[in-house]
Design a protein around this motif. Structure first.
Motif, PDB file in Angstrom:
ATOM      1  N   SER A  55       0.824  -1.211   0.000  1.00  0.00           N
ATOM      2  CA  SER A  55       0.000   0.000   0.000  1.00  0.00           C
ATOM      3  C   SER A  55       0.858   1.262   0.000  1.00  0.00           C
ATOM      4  O   SER A  55       0.484   2.264  -0.608  1.00  0.00           O
ATOM      5  N   THR A  56       2.016   1.229   0.629  1.00  0.00           N
ATOM      6  CA  THR A  56       2.879   2.411   0.632  1.00  0.00           C
ATOM      7  C   THR A  56       3.372   2.718  -0.782  1.00  0.00           C
ATOM      8  O   THR A  56       3.444   3.882  -1.176  1.00  0.00           O
ATOM      9  N   SER A  57       3.686   1.694  -1.550  1.00  0.00           N
ATOM     10  CA  SER A  57       4.125   1.910  -2.929  1.00  0.00           C
ATOM     11  C   SER A  57       2.977   2.407  -3.784  1.00  0.00           C
ATOM     12  O   SER A  57       3.155   3.273  -4.635  1.00  0.00           O
ATOM     13  N   ALA A  58       1.790   1.855  -3.563  1.00  0.00           N
ATOM     14  CA  ALA A  58       0.631   2.286  -4.340  1.00  0.00           C
ATOM     15  C   ALA A  58       0.321   3.752  -4.054  1.00  0.00           C
ATOM     16  O   ALA A  58       0.027   4.517  -4.972  1.00  0.00           O
ATOM     17  N   ARG A  59       0.421   4.167  -2.793  1.00  0.00           N
ATOM     18  CA  ARG A  59       0.179   5.570  -2.453  1.00  0.00           C
ATOM     19  C   ARG A  59       1.241   6.465  -3.070  1.00  0.00           C
ATOM     20  O   ARG A  59       0.949   7.554  -3.561  1.00  0.00           O
ATOM     21  N   LEU A  60       2.476   6.006  -3.086  1.00  0.00           N
ATOM     22  CA  LEU A  60       3.556   6.788  -3.676  1.00  0.00           C
ATOM     23  C   LEU A  60       3.308   6.999  -5.166  1.00  0.00           C
ATOM     24  O   LEU A  60       3.405   8.111  -5.672  1.00  0.00           O
ATOM     25  N   LEU A  61       2.945   5.938  -5.871  1.00  0.00           N
ATOM     26  CA  LEU A  61       2.678   6.060  -7.300  1.00  0.00           C
ATOM     27  C   LEU A  61       1.446   6.904  -7.566  1.00  0.00           C
ATOM     28  O   LEU A  61       1.397   7.653  -8.534  1.00  0.00           O
ATOM     29  N   ASP A  62       0.459   6.799  -6.717  1.00  0.00           N
ATOM     30  CA  ASP A  62      -0.753   7.571  -6.879  1.00  0.00           C
ATOM     31  C   ASP A  62      -0.465   9.066  -6.716  1.00  0.00           C
ATOM     32  O   ASP A  62      -1.089   9.898  -7.362  1.00  0.00           O
ATOM     33  N   ALA A  63       0.497   9.385  -5.868  1.00  0.00           N
ATOM     34  CA  ALA A  63       0.837  10.792  -5.619  1.00  0.00           C
ATOM     35  C   ALA A  63       1.694  11.386  -6.741  1.00  0.00           C
ATOM     36  O   ALA A  63       1.821  12.600  -6.836  1.00  0.00           O
ATOM     37  N   MET A  64       2.262  10.539  -7.582  1.00  0.00           N
ATOM     38  CA  MET A  64       3.100  11.059  -8.679  1.00  0.00           C
ATOM     39  C   MET A  64       2.211  11.483  -9.831  1.00  0.00           C
ATOM     40  O   MET A  64       1.310  10.764 -10.249  1.00  0.00           O
ATOM     41  N   SER A  65       2.499  12.649 -10.367  1.00  0.00           N
ATOM     42  CA  SER A  65       1.630  13.194 -11.417  1.00  0.00           C
ATOM     43  C   SER A  65       1.655  12.352 -12.682  1.00  0.00           C
ATOM     44  O   SER A  65       0.665  12.273 -13.408  1.00  0.00           O
ATOM     45  N   ASP A  66       2.774  11.693 -12.976  1.00  0.00           N
ATOM     46  CA  ASP A  66       2.841  10.873 -14.187  1.00  0.00           C
ATOM     47  C   ASP A  66       1.896   9.672 -14.124  1.00  0.00           C
ATOM     48  O   ASP A  66       1.421   9.196 -15.142  1.00  0.00           O
ATOM     49  N   TYR A  67       1.645   9.184 -12.934  1.00  0.00           N
ATOM     50  CA  TYR A  67       0.829   7.984 -12.794  1.00  0.00           C
ATOM     51  C   TYR A  67      -0.601   8.275 -12.336  1.00  0.00           C
ATOM     52  O   TYR A  67      -1.518   7.607 -12.757  1.00  0.00           O
ATOM     53  N   GLY A  68      -0.752   9.232 -11.456  1.00  0.00           N
ATOM     54  CA  GLY A  68      -2.046   9.408 -10.815  1.00  0.00           C
ATOM     55  C   GLY A  68      -2.993  10.351 -11.519  1.00  0.00           C
ATOM     56  O   GLY A  68      -4.180  10.368 -11.236  1.00  0.00           O
ATOM     57  N   ASP A  69      -2.488  11.154 -12.436  1.00  0.00           N
ATOM     58  CA  ASP A  69      -3.359  12.158 -13.064  1.00  0.00           C
ATOM     59  C   ASP A  69      -3.954  11.680 -14.367  1.00  0.00           C
ATOM     60  O   ASP A  69      -3.502  10.906 -15.084  1.00  0.00           O
TER      61      ASP A  69
END
Length: 69
Positions: A55-69
């Motif tokens: 879950s920590t990795s998923a949250r990190l990727l979700d917070a990155m604009s390249d992945y989460g937007d």
């Protein structure tokens, strides 16, 4: 008064110098064989299963604009 000894000479590298190493590599190069490059084939998403993302990795990727937007 104490008499000082002459400095001890620094020993030469027992393994050789850079030129010796390069020569050794040049002589060995014909013996080394690199396999032909194999292109990776695409895998169907239906075959990918059992992947777990912390879950920590998923949250990190979700917070990155390249992945989460």
């Amino acid at each position: 008064m104490t008499k000082l000894k002459a400095p001890v000479p620094v020993p030469v590298d027992a393994e050789g110098d850079l030129a010796t190493l390069r020569g050794d590599c040049a002589r060995m190069a014909p013996h080394w064989h690199a396999p032909d490059r194999i292109a990776a084939l695409p895998v169907s998403p239906s075959l990918i299963h059992g992947v777990k993302v912390p879950s920590t990795s998923a949250r990190l990727l979700d917070a990155m604009s390249d992945y989460g937007d």
